[in-house]
Design an enzyme around this catalytic site. Structure first.
Site, mmCIF file in Angstrom:
data_model
loop_
_atom_site.group_PDB
_atom_site.id
_atom_site.type_symbol
_atom_site.label_atom_id
_atom_site.label_comp_id
_atom_site.label_asym_id
_atom_site.label_seq_id
_atom_site.Cartn_x
_atom_site.Cartn_y
_atom_site.Cartn_z
ATOM 1 N N LYS A 18 53.455 59.581 81.416
ATOM 2 C CA LYS A 18 53.545 60.928 80.848
ATOM 3 C C LYS A 18 53.778 60.865 79.343
ATOM 4 O O LYS A 18 53.263 61.692 78.588
ATOM 5 C CB LYS A 18 54.672 61.708 81.522
ATOM 6 C CG LYS A 18 54.370 62.139 82.946
ATOM 7 C CD LYS A 18 55.529 62.949 83.507
ATOM 8 C CE LYS A 18 55.277 63.373 84.943
ATOM 9 N NZ LYS A 18 56.416 64.122 85.508
ATOM 10 N N GLU A 45 59.413 65.953 88.827
ATOM 11 C CA GLU A 45 60.254 66.415 87.732
ATOM 12 C C GLU A 45 59.365 67.242 86.808
ATOM 13 O O GLU A 45 58.304 66.779 86.394
ATOM 14 C CB GLU A 45 60.860 65.242 86.962
ATOM 15 C CG GLU A 45 61.765 65.703 85.825
ATOM 16 C CD GLU A 45 62.351 64.571 85.008
ATOM 17 O OE1 GLU A 45 63.060 64.867 84.027
ATOM 18 O OE2 GLU A 45 62.072 63.402 85.329
ATOM 19 N N ARG A 71 52.143 52.391 94.422
ATOM 20 C CA ARG A 71 51.604 53.492 93.654
ATOM 21 C C ARG A 71 50.111 53.297 93.411
ATOM 22 O O ARG A 71 49.581 52.196 93.532
ATOM 23 C CB ARG A 71 52.327 53.606 92.307
ATOM 24 C CG ARG A 71 52.118 52.416 91.404
ATOM 25 C CD ARG A 71 52.849 52.577 90.075
ATOM 26 N NE ARG A 71 52.311 53.689 89.315
ATOM 27 C CZ ARG A 71 52.842 54.117 88.175
ATOM 28 N NH1 ARG A 71 53.933 53.548 87.698
ATOM 29 N NH2 ARG A 71 52.275 55.115 87.520
#
Length: 606
Positions: free
Chosen positions: A318, A73, A308
């Site tokens: 972020k 994204e 992850r």
């Protein structure tokens, strides 16, 4: 925009030390091997571009044995975790004669910007990957599919699998239930197909205000998987999109758009991290409904999850990284202390080292932590056979060879040389001047040496590396006791590389830079941004874990060959570690600027 990469998005040949030969555990390879053996996707067709079932039916056999995708994204800069996902998806496609797509999941216009799109394109290419294959660019945007995604929503409404809900957000939360309590049906759940189609059109046409309604999938409000309790799939959001402008005032939810995008692009293996595992049942449910309606190619993609990357001393949120930038705690997204790809690049990390680290970290379902030292080890393993050597003095004090002019004459200089790389004589040598005055490290002198100290102190002899042996005679301090000058006498006929070099045995060898040709340089001594291995775990204030010593700037002296290197050149400063000529500031301000990438060994494990 497309990449100059070759047909299968194959990176440039890796340097020695890359992980091409050694492949740690990767369960996804077993999945792919099994699918290929069974011919799961062998009959699928590909018309040369993404599209629905009818579009793909007009094409030939898919030339890609598998299709993967990296779907960021564009709402921030990519970080080290994304680097692993890039490596994983592109590398699997490469190894299985497949194709990896780069797709921007740009379904949230309020947080997405072209700046982030551009940075992601650059990061993927810098890591050594591209999206061109078979003379076709496989760079895609979710926003390209908005018309089809809306068509899919209409199909769900028409088949009784979706409805428009006009409860408030709070009412929906209250009726959703929890892990021990089933949800309660919305009072709008029983609307007719005609009513739902009319209200969806009202949403689409902008006749309802933001937040007045959402489109929800109709699945099971009592499902033990809360993600299946009629999830929202469309919301009203009046926001200008960076690519489609104001063409839409409703936008699909990520969990709705994502599987549709995978299906339109003929993705075979949709690889994501474990936090999406609970979403897989909805992924499968949605594609099954679209498959039943003849809207998508078959068989549909499958989603697979892996653990992850969890790296100590790093945060990858972020939102938190943006806070560091916005509050000026770092100089920007490319601050060399940041775990962003642009930050790691400016710090001096190489694409090969990040790929090597990703390979070594393995791919599994088991979550765990990887120590930051593993990343630094991968970097050293990549740089050691590549990086040219040079000498630097970071905390300089003047060394005066008091008998130099007596032996060699006033103003005399002696040319010394050293290999550019000790294991690659074919790379030649570098030259520098030895004279009456030199720069040495302040810590290389002691008035009274501690036990085991073999460097300069009165009466001791040391070799100045690649130069001569000197005997220390004393030092000069100012009124405050600060060391301002060290004095020594040259031991004749001891120059490195000459017949008399071994005539005098010494235990200490120190680095130096000539005062005559050494160049003043700004050296930025970067360290880990956080002092806590888990800076934001358990609700901790991550700002409290900032390492106050993560950056120290000194003025040192480098040998002349080092001063003239181009920006982004990586060097091993002998004794001190690996450094890079800063890609922005090196020479731009009139003098060299170097960033410390990492030391020669790990000092954090003590």
């Amino acid at each position: 925009m497309s990449s100059p990469s070759s047909a299968s998005s194959r990176p440039a040949p890796a340097a020695a030390g890359d992980a091409d030969a050694a492949k740690p555990s990767n369960f996804l390879r077993q999945v792919i091997d099994s699918d290929l053996a069974r011919g799961t996707y062998a009959a699928r067709r590909w018309a040369g571009s993404p599209g629905d079932r009818d579009h793909q039916a007009g094409g030939g056999a898919d030339p890609a044995r598998i299709r993967t995708r990296f779907p960021p994204e564009p709402n921030g800069y990519l970080h080290i975790g994304h680097a692993k996902s890039i490596w994983l998806n592109f590398r699997l496609a490469q190894d299985y004669a497949g194709i990896c797509h780069l797709r921007f999941d740009d379904t949230n216009p309020e947080k997405e910007e072209q700046e982030y799109v551009d940075s992601i394109l650059d990061a993927v290419q810098w890591l050594g990957y591209g999206w061109d294959a078979n003379a076709t660019s496989h760079l895609y945007y979710a926003s390209n599919y908005f018309d089809f995604v809306y068509r899919a929503a209409l199909h769900l409404v028409e088949t009784g699998h979706a409805y428009v809900d006009e409860q408030t957000a709070e009412q929906m939360r209250e009726r959703r239930g929890d892990f021990t309590t089933p949800g309660i049906d919305s009072p709008f759940r029983g609307r007719t197909v005609a009513e739902n189609l009319a209200r969806l059109e009202d949403m689409r046409a902008g006749r309802l205000p933001d937040g007045a309604a959402v489109l929800r999938a109709k699945i099971d409000m009592a499902s033990p998987n809360i993600n299946l309790r009629d999830p929202a799939i469309y919301r009203i959001r009046r926001a200008t999109h960076h690519r489609t402008g104001d063409a839409w005032c409703i936008y699909p939810m990520y969990t709705f758009a994502h599987p549709i995008e995978d299906a339109l692009e003929n993705i075979t293996h949709s690889i994501c991290t474990l936090e999406f595992e609970d979403q897989r049942p909805f992924y499968d449910w949605l594609l099954a409904r679209l498959e039943e309606g003849g809207l998508i190619n078959t068989p549909p993609p499958r989603q697979y999850e892996f653990a992850r990357l969890n790296l100590t001393y790093v945060i990858t949120s972020k939102r938190k990284l943006k806070q560091l930038v916005d509050e000026g705690r770092v100089s920007g997204w490319d601050d060399p202390r940041m775990p962003t790809i642009v930050g790691l690049r400016r710090r001096g990390y190489t694409p090969e080292s990040l790929r090597l680290f990703a390979e070594r970290s393995g791919v599994s379902k088991a979550a765990g932590w990887i120590d930051y030292s593993s990343l630094e080890i991968a970097l050293r393993d990549d740089l050691d056979p590549k990086a040219a050597r040079a000498m630097v003095v970071l905390d300089p004090v003047r060394l005066v060879v008091t008998n130099w002019e007596e032996l060699h004459g006033v103003g005399a200089l002696d040319a010394c040389s050293a290999p550019v790389h000790p294991h690659h004589p074919e790379r030649g040598s570098r030259s520098f001047q030895f004279g009456r005055e030199l720069w040495i490290e302040r810590t290389d002198y002691e008035d009274i040496p501690p036990k085991g100290f073999h460097r300069l102190y009165p009466g001791n002899k040391v070799r100045l590396k690649y130069g001569h042996v000197v005997e220390c005679t004393g030092a000069v301090r100012d009124a405050d006791g600060t060391l301002v000058e060290v004095q020594a006498r040259l031991v004749p006929d001891t120059k490195s590389g000459t017949p008399g070099a071994d005539a005098v045995k010494v235990k200490g060898v120190i680095t130096w830079v000539g005062a005559s040709d050494g160049v003043a340089a700004e050296v930025r001594l970067y360290d880990r941004l956080f002092g806590d291995p888990h800076p934001d775990a358990g609700g901790k204030d991550f700002l409290a874990a900032l390492n106050p010593d993560s950056l120290r700037i000194v003025t040192g002296f480098v040998e002349p060959a080092a001063a003239g290197v181009a920006p982004d050149t990586r060097l091993q400063f002998e004794r001190h570690g690996y450094f890079v000529a800063d890609r922005e500031d090196h020479v731009a301000g009139g003098r060299p600027v170097f960033n410390r990438i990492t030391g020669l060994k790990d000092f954090w494990s003590k």
